[in-house]
Motif scaffolding. Structure first.
Motif, PDB file in Angstrom:
ATOM      1  N   ILE A   5       0.832  -1.082   0.122  1.00 55.81           N
ATOM      2  CA  ILE A   5      -0.094  -0.021   0.112  1.00 55.81           C
ATOM      3  C   ILE A   5       0.891   1.152  -0.120  1.00 55.81           C
ATOM      4  O   ILE A   5       1.634   1.447   1.020  1.00 55.81           O
ATOM      5  CB  ILE A   5      -0.870   0.052   1.075  1.00 55.81           C
ATOM      6  CG1 ILE A   5      -1.816  -1.135   1.403  1.00 55.81           C
ATOM      7  CG2 ILE A   5      -1.872   1.228   1.309  1.00 55.81           C
ATOM      8  CD1 ILE A   5      -2.271  -1.474   2.622  1.00 55.81           C
ATOM      9  N   ILE A   7       1.198   5.334   0.218  1.00 53.77           N
ATOM     10  CA  ILE A   7       0.174   6.417   0.848  1.00 53.77           C
ATOM     11  C   ILE A   7       1.309   7.644   0.755  1.00 53.77           C
ATOM     12  O   ILE A   7       2.258   7.632   0.769  1.00 53.77           O
ATOM     13  CB  ILE A   7      -0.310   6.184   2.119  1.00 53.77           C
ATOM     14  CG1 ILE A   7       0.696   5.909   3.166  1.00 53.77           C
ATOM     15  CG2 ILE A   7      -1.332   4.954   2.156  1.00 53.77           C
ATOM     16  CD1 ILE A   7       0.060   6.028   4.607  1.00 53.77           C
ATOM     17  N   ALA A  49      -4.492  -6.618   4.320  1.00 53.26           N
ATOM     18  CA  ALA A  49      -4.425  -5.366   3.498  1.00 53.26           C
ATOM     19  C   ALA A  49      -5.499  -4.569   3.628  1.00 53.26           C
ATOM     20  O   ALA A  49      -5.570  -3.508   3.674  1.00 53.26           O
ATOM     21  CB  ALA A  49      -3.909  -5.720   2.009  1.00 53.26           C
ATOM     22  N   ASP A  50      -6.725  -5.033   3.490  1.00 56.33           N
ATOM     23  CA  ASP A  50      -7.988  -4.343   3.425  1.00 56.33           C
ATOM     24  C   ASP A  50      -8.150  -3.883   4.861  1.00 56.33           C
ATOM     25  O   ASP A  50      -8.986  -2.550   5.038  1.00 56.33           O
ATOM     26  CB  ASP A  50      -9.285  -5.356   3.107  1.00 56.33           C
ATOM     27  CG  ASP A  50      -9.169  -5.721   1.691  1.00 56.33           C
ATOM     28  OD1 ASP A  50      -8.491  -4.854   0.779  1.00 56.33           O
ATOM     29  OD2 ASP A  50      -9.685  -6.595   1.349  1.00 56.33           O
ATOM     30  N   ARG A  53      -5.791  -0.808   5.233  1.00 56.32           N
ATOM     31  CA  ARG A  53      -6.535   0.277   4.431  1.00 56.32           C
ATOM     32  C   ARG A  53      -7.637   1.043   5.200  1.00 56.32           C
ATOM     33  O   ARG A  53      -7.669   2.280   5.296  1.00 56.32           O
ATOM     34  CB  ARG A  53      -6.881   0.004   3.069  1.00 56.32           C
ATOM     35  CG  ARG A  53      -5.589  -0.509   1.956  1.00 56.32           C
ATOM     36  CD  ARG A  53      -6.496  -0.611   0.702  1.00 56.32           C
ATOM     37  NE  ARG A  53      -5.427  -0.982  -0.347  1.00 56.32           N
ATOM     38  CZ  ARG A  53      -5.159  -2.359  -0.450  1.00 56.32           C
ATOM     39  NH1 ARG A  53      -5.546  -3.480   0.159  1.00 56.32           N
ATOM     40  NH2 ARG A  53      -4.145  -2.536  -1.269  1.00 56.32           N
ATOM     41  N   LYS A  57      -7.801   4.818   6.633  1.00 57.12           N
ATOM     42  CA  LYS A  57      -8.594   5.640   6.217  1.00 57.12           C
ATOM     43  C   LYS A  57      -9.673   6.512   7.519  1.00 57.12           C
ATOM     44  O   LYS A  57     -10.127   7.413   7.318  1.00 57.12           O
ATOM     45  CB  LYS A  57      -9.898   4.957   5.432  1.00 57.12           C
ATOM     46  CG  LYS A  57      -9.399   4.665   4.079  1.00 57.12           C
ATOM     47  CD  LYS A  57     -10.297   3.834   3.272  1.00 57.12           C
ATOM     48  CE  LYS A  57      -9.949   3.364   1.920  1.00 57.12           C
ATOM     49  NZ  LYS A  57     -10.810   2.518   1.096  1.00 57.12           N
ATOM     50  N   PHE A  65      -3.994   7.848  -0.922  1.00 57.88           N
ATOM     51  CA  PHE A  65      -3.639   6.376  -1.521  1.00 57.88           C
ATOM     52  C   PHE A  65      -3.253   6.643  -2.807  1.00 57.88           C
ATOM     53  O   PHE A  65      -3.533   7.345  -3.761  1.00 57.88           O
ATOM     54  CB  PHE A  65      -4.773   5.552  -1.284  1.00 57.88           C
ATOM     55  CG  PHE A  65      -4.960   5.078   0.297  1.00 57.88           C
ATOM     56  CD1 PHE A  65      -4.564   3.866   0.636  1.00 57.88           C
ATOM     57  CD2 PHE A  65      -6.116   5.635   0.961  1.00 57.88           C
ATOM     58  CE1 PHE A  65      -4.635   3.357   1.611  1.00 57.88           C
ATOM     59  CE2 PHE A  65      -6.242   5.300   2.225  1.00 57.88           C
ATOM     60  CZ  PHE A  65      -5.715   4.272   2.556  1.00 57.88           C
TER      61      PHE A  65
END
Length: 67
Positions: A5, A7, A49-50, A53, A57, A65
């Motif tokens: 990920i 960012i 990973a979800d 995230r 958030k 992102f």
């Protein structure tokens, strides 16, 4: 298998992001790609990973992102 990920945050928030990931039992490992730009790479497992995230958030700071 890992999931990456990318960012961007304000550079002053880099340590904060690292501590958040550590606090969530190493939900992800943070690597600074460009400190002055606030560009970070977070390596997480594919199945987490979800969740990583979602945590990013939910923070009270601006997290952009990047693909």
């Amino acid at each position: 298998m890992t999931s990456e990920i990318k960012i961007i945050v304000e550079p002053r928030h880099i340590t904060y992001i690292s501590r958040i990931m550590e606090g969530y039992e190493y939900l992800g490992v943070v690597t600074t790609l460009n400190r002055s730009a606030g560009l970070l790479l977070i390596r997480s497992t594919a199945d987490m990973a979800d969740e990583a995230r979602a945590v990013l958030k939910s923070l009270a700071i601006r997290v952009e992102f990047v693909n």
